[in-house]
Design a protein around this motif. Structure first.
Motif, PDB file in Angstrom:
ATOM      1  N   THR A  42      -3.533  55.215  60.282  1.00 24.61           N
ATOM      2  CA  THR A  42      -3.567  54.897  58.948  1.00 24.61           C
ATOM      3  C   THR A  42      -4.851  54.509  58.040  1.00 24.61           C
ATOM      4  O   THR A  42      -4.832  54.449  56.837  1.00 24.61           O
ATOM      5  N   GLY A  43      -5.884  54.770  58.778  1.00 24.38           N
ATOM      6  CA  GLY A  43      -7.199  54.463  58.156  1.00 24.38           C
ATOM      7  C   GLY A  43      -8.194  55.455  58.781  1.00 24.38           C
ATOM      8  O   GLY A  43      -8.043  55.971  59.977  1.00 24.38           O
ATOM      9  N   SER A  44      -9.483  55.587  58.150  1.00 27.74           N
ATOM     10  CA  SER A  44     -10.575  56.453  58.561  1.00 27.74           C
ATOM     11  C   SER A  44     -11.899  55.817  57.909  1.00 27.74           C
ATOM     12  O   SER A  44     -11.782  55.179  56.950  1.00 27.74           O
ATOM     13  N   GLU A  45     -12.993  56.133  59.013  1.00 27.42           N
ATOM     14  CA  GLU A  45     -14.391  56.146  58.295  1.00 27.42           C
ATOM     15  C   GLU A  45     -14.801  57.027  57.663  1.00 27.42           C
ATOM     16  O   GLU A  45     -13.912  58.171  57.642  1.00 27.42           O
ATOM     17  N   VAL A  46     -15.916  57.178  57.252  1.00 26.81           N
ATOM     18  CA  VAL A  46     -16.824  58.268  56.540  1.00 26.81           C
ATOM     19  C   VAL A  46     -17.404  59.299  57.356  1.00 26.81           C
ATOM     20  O   VAL A  46     -18.332  58.799  57.978  1.00 26.81           O
ATOM     21  N   GLY A  47     -17.278  60.470  57.238  1.00 26.19           N
ATOM     22  CA  GLY A  47     -18.152  61.574  57.786  1.00 26.19           C
ATOM     23  C   GLY A  47     -18.920  62.473  56.924  1.00 26.19           C
ATOM     24  O   GLY A  47     -18.517  62.412  55.812  1.00 26.19           O
ATOM     25  N   ASN A  48     -19.764  63.033  57.225  1.00 29.37           N
ATOM     26  CA  ASN A  48     -20.718  63.946  56.261  1.00 29.37           C
ATOM     27  C   ASN A  48     -19.987  64.909  55.711  1.00 29.37           C
ATOM     28  O   ASN A  48     -20.196  65.483  54.909  1.00 29.37           O
ATOM     29  N   LYS A  49     -18.555  65.475  56.445  1.00 27.39           N
ATOM     30  CA  LYS A  49     -17.960  66.570  55.842  1.00 27.39           C
ATOM     31  C   LYS A  49     -17.111  66.108  54.652  1.00 27.39           C
ATOM     32  O   LYS A  49     -16.474  66.911  53.987  1.00 27.39           O
ATOM     33  N   TYR A  50     -16.829  64.719  54.729  1.00 31.90           N
ATOM     34  CA  TYR A  50     -15.947  64.172  53.659  1.00 31.90           C
ATOM     35  C   TYR A  50     -16.414  64.666  52.078  1.00 31.90           C
ATOM     36  O   TYR A  50     -17.609  64.282  51.985  1.00 31.90           O
ATOM     37  N   PRO A  51     -15.529  65.025  51.322  1.00 33.33           N
ATOM     38  CA  PRO A  51     -15.788  65.010  50.057  1.00 33.33           C
ATOM     39  C   PRO A  51     -16.539  63.807  49.379  1.00 33.33           C
ATOM     40  O   PRO A  51     -16.110  62.741  49.643  1.00 33.33           O
ATOM     41  N   LYS A  52     -17.604  64.087  48.448  1.00 35.13           N
ATOM     42  CA  LYS A  52     -18.533  62.767  48.114  1.00 35.13           C
ATOM     43  C   LYS A  52     -17.668  62.521  46.880  1.00 35.13           C
ATOM     44  O   LYS A  52     -18.005  61.274  46.442  1.00 35.13           O
ATOM     45  N   ASP A  53     -16.822  62.938  46.142  1.00 37.23           N
ATOM     46  CA  ASP A  53     -16.105  62.590  44.858  1.00 37.23           C
ATOM     47  C   ASP A  53     -14.976  61.779  45.268  1.00 37.23           C
ATOM     48  O   ASP A  53     -14.037  62.244  45.809  1.00 37.23           O
ATOM     49  N   PRO A  54     -15.099  60.456  45.082  1.00 37.44           N
ATOM     50  CA  PRO A  54     -13.647  59.681  45.482  1.00 37.44           C
ATOM     51  C   PRO A  54     -12.430  60.147  44.899  1.00 37.44           C
ATOM     52  O   PRO A  54     -11.472  59.917  45.539  1.00 37.44           O
ATOM     53  N   VAL A  55     -12.551  60.823  43.882  1.00 35.31           N
ATOM     54  CA  VAL A  55     -11.203  61.293  43.271  1.00 35.31           C
ATOM     55  C   VAL A  55     -10.548  62.267  44.201  1.00 35.31           C
ATOM     56  O   VAL A  55      -9.478  62.348  44.567  1.00 35.31           O
ATOM     57  N   VAL A  56     -11.417  63.483  44.454  1.00 27.76           N
ATOM     58  CA  VAL A  56     -10.904  64.451  45.468  1.00 27.76           C
ATOM     59  C   VAL A  56     -10.719  63.800  46.952  1.00 27.76           C
ATOM     60  O   VAL A  56      -9.711  64.179  47.426  1.00 27.76           O
ATOM     61  N   LEU A  57     -11.526  63.208  47.359  1.00 30.01           N
ATOM     62  CA  LEU A  57     -11.463  62.698  48.679  1.00 30.01           C
ATOM     63  C   LEU A  57      -9.987  61.713  48.766  1.00 30.01           C
ATOM     64  O   LEU A  57      -9.215  61.786  49.736  1.00 30.01           O
ATOM     65  N   CYS A  69     -11.705  52.843  55.251  1.00 31.59           N
ATOM     66  CA  CYS A  69     -11.800  51.380  55.700  1.00 31.59           C
ATOM     67  C   CYS A  69     -13.202  50.750  55.737  1.00 31.59           C
ATOM     68  O   CYS A  69     -13.575  49.590  55.459  1.00 31.59           O
ATOM     69  N   ASN A  70     -14.031  51.857  56.025  1.00 31.86           N
ATOM     70  CA  ASN A  70     -15.494  51.422  56.109  1.00 31.86           C
ATOM     71  C   ASN A  70     -16.509  52.622  56.193  1.00 31.86           C
ATOM     72  O   ASN A  70     -16.095  53.795  56.303  1.00 31.86           O
ATOM     73  N   GLN A  71     -17.788  52.435  55.940  1.00 31.41           N
ATOM     74  CA  GLN A  71     -18.804  53.552  56.225  1.00 31.41           C
ATOM     75  C   GLN A  71     -20.144  52.857  56.390  1.00 31.41           C
ATOM     76  O   GLN A  71     -20.390  51.951  56.323  1.00 31.41           O
ATOM     77  N   TRP A  72     -20.628  53.712  57.645  1.00 29.11           N
ATOM     78  CA  TRP A  72     -22.117  53.489  58.047  1.00 29.11           C
ATOM     79  C   TRP A  72     -23.070  53.334  56.857  1.00 29.11           C
ATOM     80  O   TRP A  72     -22.928  54.157  55.772  1.00 29.11           O
ATOM     81  N   PHE A  73     -23.750  52.290  56.880  1.00 22.93           N
ATOM     82  CA  PHE A  73     -24.905  52.326  55.905  1.00 22.93           C
ATOM     83  C   PHE A  73     -26.355  52.233  56.776  1.00 22.93           C
ATOM     84  O   PHE A  73     -26.434  51.324  57.335  1.00 22.93           O
ATOM     85  N   GLY A 100     -11.254  52.159  47.639  1.00 26.95           N
ATOM     86  CA  GLY A 100     -10.177  51.083  48.012  1.00 26.95           C
ATOM     87  C   GLY A 100     -10.563  50.379  49.277  1.00 26.95           C
ATOM     88  O   GLY A 100      -9.892  49.627  49.949  1.00 26.95           O
ATOM     89  N   ALA A 101     -11.971  50.624  49.814  1.00 26.38           N
ATOM     90  CA  ALA A 101     -12.388  50.032  51.186  1.00 26.38           C
ATOM     91  C   ALA A 101     -12.696  48.696  50.962  1.00 26.38           C
ATOM     92  O   ALA A 101     -13.033  48.399  49.788  1.00 26.38           O
ATOM     93  N   ASP A 102     -12.748  47.968  51.972  1.00 26.45           N
ATOM     94  CA  ASP A 102     -13.016  46.532  51.898  1.00 26.45           C
ATOM     95  C   ASP A 102     -14.180  46.141  52.972  1.00 26.45           C
ATOM     96  O   ASP A 102     -14.689  44.840  52.878  1.00 26.45           O
ATOM     97  N   VAL A 103     -14.784  46.982  53.564  1.00 25.25           N
ATOM     98  CA  VAL A 103     -15.881  46.723  54.434  1.00 25.25           C
ATOM     99  C   VAL A 103     -16.894  47.792  54.206  1.00 25.25           C
ATOM    100  O   VAL A 103     -16.931  48.895  54.031  1.00 25.25           O
ATOM    101  N   ILE A 104     -18.249  47.374  54.515  1.00 26.76           N
ATOM    102  CA  ILE A 104     -19.440  48.157  54.575  1.00 26.76           C
ATOM    103  C   ILE A 104     -20.341  47.808  55.733  1.00 26.76           C
ATOM    104  O   ILE A 104     -20.185  46.749  56.075  1.00 26.76           O
ATOM    105  N   GLY A 105     -20.584  48.814  56.600  1.00 30.35           N
ATOM    106  CA  GLY A 105     -21.071  48.648  58.144  1.00 30.35           C
ATOM    107  C   GLY A 105     -22.789  48.898  57.927  1.00 30.35           C
ATOM    108  O   GLY A 105     -22.838  50.136  58.599  1.00 30.35           O
ATOM    109  N   PRO A 106     -23.462  48.176  57.579  1.00 31.37           N
ATOM    110  CA  PRO A 106     -24.905  48.596  57.703  1.00 31.37           C
ATOM    111  C   PRO A 106     -25.473  48.389  59.230  1.00 31.37           C
ATOM    112  O   PRO A 106     -25.093  47.637  59.829  1.00 31.37           O
ATOM    113  N   GLY A 265      -7.955  42.462  60.178  1.00 28.94           N
ATOM    114  CA  GLY A 265      -8.792  43.500  59.687  1.00 28.94           C
ATOM    115  C   GLY A 265      -8.240  44.921  60.371  1.00 28.94           C
ATOM    116  O   GLY A 265      -7.455  45.033  60.953  1.00 28.94           O
ATOM    117  N   TRP A 266      -9.379  45.560  60.503  1.00 30.84           N
ATOM    118  CA  TRP A 266      -9.327  47.154  60.949  1.00 30.84           C
ATOM    119  C   TRP A 266      -9.665  47.024  62.561  1.00 30.84           C
ATOM    120  O   TRP A 266     -10.784  46.176  63.069  1.00 30.84           O
TER     121      TRP A 266
END
Length: 297
Positions: A42-57, A69-73, A100-106, A265-266
């Motif tokens: 039901t969830g995914s992290e973010v890859g480089n091929k994902y659309p950068k526009d939140p509306v499109v994604l 759910c999260n994205q590498w930083f 709508g994510a709630d985590v950022i992963g540096p 959490g996730w």
């Protein structure tokens, strides 16, 4: 585990590898998210091929019942001016909030050898001076405060090749950061690769865990790449990582610790492999079945 406490996500790195773009170059973003959903996540992290526009994604994900759910930083707090890191952090935070994510992963990338094909991950990892480590922890506290102000959780990713890799380094990092601002992204595979016991690590750090990566390790491949003194990327190509249940890590014990401590959490299945050798959809289903049987979710 309690179904109401835990949500299950899949990382796109099994389909397309951001660090080595030739791995999975043939796989599209649409295939990736469709197969995640079909496999039961039901969830995914973010890859480089994902659309950068939140509306499109969001449109692509909503129809498949997925959410980010999260994205590498990549942070460079020990080597860049803090203001630059904060600017980049705020930009990524804005994208994640819009999704709508709630985590950022540096993960601190100063002097990291994880992407260097010519440096052994066993002998070439980053080691920080006292001043560098202080810049990291003080900066991460500031970033964690910003995340909290935005209603999000900062979950720091200990990682092979970096200055926060081992249990000892992770403990030092957590001791020097504010638990109200900084949590830990627990990654079973990275502790195992570092020669640590992931179960002991989770027991030790469970009170600080804000996000979980479920990654297994093939011990036979690990032994081979250690003998060769390989780089991290070469170890990935050789197949050192796999999905839960296909390697040597004791995941039932990890699930028990998370459940006993009421983790909410996730949990993210993350296994960077060459999809030409390990079909991403096949392994996603394999992991989903294993977690259903062994974690009850």
């Amino acid at each position: 585990m309690k179904k109401e406490n835990v949500k299950l996500a899949m990382a796109p790195i099994g389909w397309t590898n951001d660090d080595m773009p030739d791995l999975g170059a043939e796989n599209s973003f649409e295939q990736c998210v469709s197969e995640m959903a079909l496999a039961g996540y039901t969830g995914s992290e973010v890859g480089n091929k994902y659309p950068k526009d939140p509306v499109v994604l969001k449109e692509y994900l909503d129809i498949r019942g997925l959410q980010i759910c999260n994205q590498w930083f990549s942070s460079f707090l020990a080597s860049q001016p803090y203001k630059q890191v904060e600017k980049d952090f705020r930009a990524q935070l804005g994208f994640l909030k819009a999704m709508g994510a709630d985590v950022i992963g540096p993960s601190e990338q100063t002097s990291s050898c994880q992407g260097d094909l010519h440096t052994s991950v066993f002998t070439g990892k980053a080691v920080f001076s006292t001043e560098e480590f202080r810049a990291l922890t003080e900066g991460m506290n500031k970033l964690g405060h910003i995340a909290r102000e935005e209603g999000m959780t900062l979950a720091f990713h200990h990682h092979m090749g970096t200055a926060v890799q081992t249990i000892e380094e992770t403990e030092r990092f957590l001791n020097d950061t504010d638990p109200d601002k900084v949590t830990l992204l627990f990654d079973s595979g990275h502790f195992a690769f570092s020669g640590e016991d992931p179960v002991a690590a989770l027991e030790k750090f469970i009170s600080r865990v804000g996000h979980v990566h479920l990654k297994d390790m093939r011990t036979n491949v690990f032994n081979e790449v250690k003998t060769k003194d390989s780089s991290f990327m070469d170890a990935v190509r050789e197949g050192v990582f796999t999905v839960p249940g296909d390697g040597s890590i004791d995941f039932p014990s990890l699930f028990t610790i998370l459940d006993k401590n009421n983790y909410k959490g996730w949990m993210v299945v993350e296994a960077e492999q060459d999809p030409a050798k390990a079909n991403a959809f096949t392994y996603a289903k394999m992991a989903r079945d294993y977690i259903r049987i062994n974690a009850g979710i």
